[in-house]
Design an enzyme around this catalytic site. Structure first.
Site, short mmCIF file in Angstrom:
data_model
loop_
_atom_site.label_atom_id
_atom_site.label_comp_id
_atom_site.label_asym_id
_atom_site.label_seq_id
_atom_site.Cartn_x
_atom_site.Cartn_y
_atom_site.Cartn_z
N GLU A 164 4.78 7.40 -3.78
CA GLU A 164 5.67 6.61 -2.93
C GLU A 164 6.37 5.51 -3.71
OE1 GLU A 164 4.00 5.28 0.75
OE2 GLU A 164 3.18 7.26 1.26
N GLU A 176 0.85 -1.19 0.00
CA GLU A 176 0.00 0.00 0.00
C GLU A 176 0.89 1.24 0.00
OE1 GLU A 176 -3.08 2.14 2.93
OE2 GLU A 176 -0.98 2.51 2.63
#
Length: 363
Positions: free
Chosen positions: A176, A167
């Site tokens: 990210e 995630e």
């Protein structure tokens, strides 16, 4: 001070100054370790305890706590993990960006016999190991204190994993490094037929009129002074904010900008042009965008406006607002460099450009 400690107060003060110096140099992990050494000598030392906490806070952003309380996120991941593990309980599970270890423990609770959770932030990885141990899953879950891109088989994984759970997304999905991380895992860490969770992701955007949002990143004449030169220090990146908390009007229907299949997608840059027809006349201040992720078929999670997801939405403000009309389509270029999304309005003399994007918290 502990009676077994032979260090003098001046020596402890010197260690504390050392920890503070490391902190001021931006060496937060080293500072945290320095303060931990002091706490090993004097477990009640308040200055060392606070110093360590300040250093850790720099490395572990506050959004972790909001994320952990995101019940919908947790429930959907748990549902998807239970389904995937039930299909193959013998599959080695790899959790990339383990954080608290929640997803890894969900996999173990669902019946996975072996889970490897990698976490590249040392302070977090150490705490993750403790959380897993306290929860009683350390027989099934192994925490590896490394970035996944530095892991190898069989040094860190006994074999290639059959299920990837991750995630590592920000409000704009890519910030990210999910594209490059999953691509690396497919090549080096996963079995050819591995299940990848999330399986897909798409980025959705809309045109927005919102003076309050624009003010979060721009300034003009105030209090009798022209403060516009300060805009040279404003963010050239997107920031996260809850769109519904600010007075705004959407000036277009939502449209899909990028669509990723994580079983094949890589981090190569992409660029696309979109003709966006405004649904109303107004002043275009920003592009608001968000994502939808399909964890497994039929299980979808996202951060659209109105959702209570902890990610909020991504907002990119134009340097100069643009007037739009329903009969004048806006030519919008969307691009990503493998990590961040950026937008450029191509038509209109005063159209704004959105340089390299990133993540900056604005409530």
């Amino acid at each position: 001070m502990n009676t077994t400690d032979m260090r003098s107060e001046p020596e402890l003060d010197q260690f504390i100054r050392w920890g503070r110096d490391l902190h001021h140099q931006g060496r937060y992990e080293d500072a945290a370790r320095a303060f931990e050494l002091i706490l090993g000598l004097d477990g009640d030392n308040e200055e060392a305890r606070i110093g360590r906490n300040r250093a850790v806070r720099r490395a572990v952003p506050r959004w972790h706590w909001e994320m952990l309380h995101d019940e919908e996120r947790a429930e959907l991941y748990d549902k998807a993990i239970r389904r995937a593990v039930a299909a193959d309980p013998d599959a080695l599970v790899l959790d990339i960006g383990a954080g608290s270890g929640l997803l890894a423990m969900m996999a173990a609770r669902a019946g996975a016999r072996q889970v490897v959770a990698c976490e590249g932030q040392p302070s977090v990885a150490e705490t993750t190991s403790r959380v897993v141990r306290v929860a009683g899953y350390d027989d099934a879950v192994t925490v590896v204190p490394k970035m996944s891109t530095r892991m190898t088989v069989p040094e860190d994984l006994p074999r290639r994993a059959g299920l990837l759970v991750t995630e590592i997304v920000d409000c704009g999905l890519l910030g990210e490094g999910i594209l490059g991380t999953i691509a690396h895992a497919r090549e080096h860490l996963l079995a050819p037929d591995a299940t990848i969770m999330p399986s897909r992701g798409r980025i959705i955007a809309t045109l927005v009129e919102s003076e309050p949002l624009h003010r979060k990143n721009h300034v003009g004449k105030l209090y009798g002074f022209d403060l516009a030169p300060f805009n040279g220090l404003s963010t050239l990146e997107y920031f996260d904010s809850r769109l519904l908390r600010h007075e705004h009007r959407t000036l277009s229907d939502p449209l899909t900008v990028f669509d990723f299949d994580f079983s094949t997608a890589d981090a190569r840059p992409q660029r696309t042009e979109l003709r966006v027809r405004p649904t109303a006349a107004g002043k275009l201040h920003a592009i608001a965008f968000w994502f939808e992720m399909e964890l497994l078929p039929g299980i979808v999670i996202g951060n659209a406006p109105g959702d209570r997801a902890h990610w909020k939405q991504a907002i990119q403000c134009l340097p100069v607002p643009v007037h739009v009309q329903p009969d004048e389509p806006v030519l919008l270029e969307a691009a990503h460099d493998g990590e961040y999304v950026r937008f450029t309005v191509l038509n209109g003399e005063r159209a704004g450009s959105f340089p390299h994007a990133g993540h900056e918290a604005v409530s």
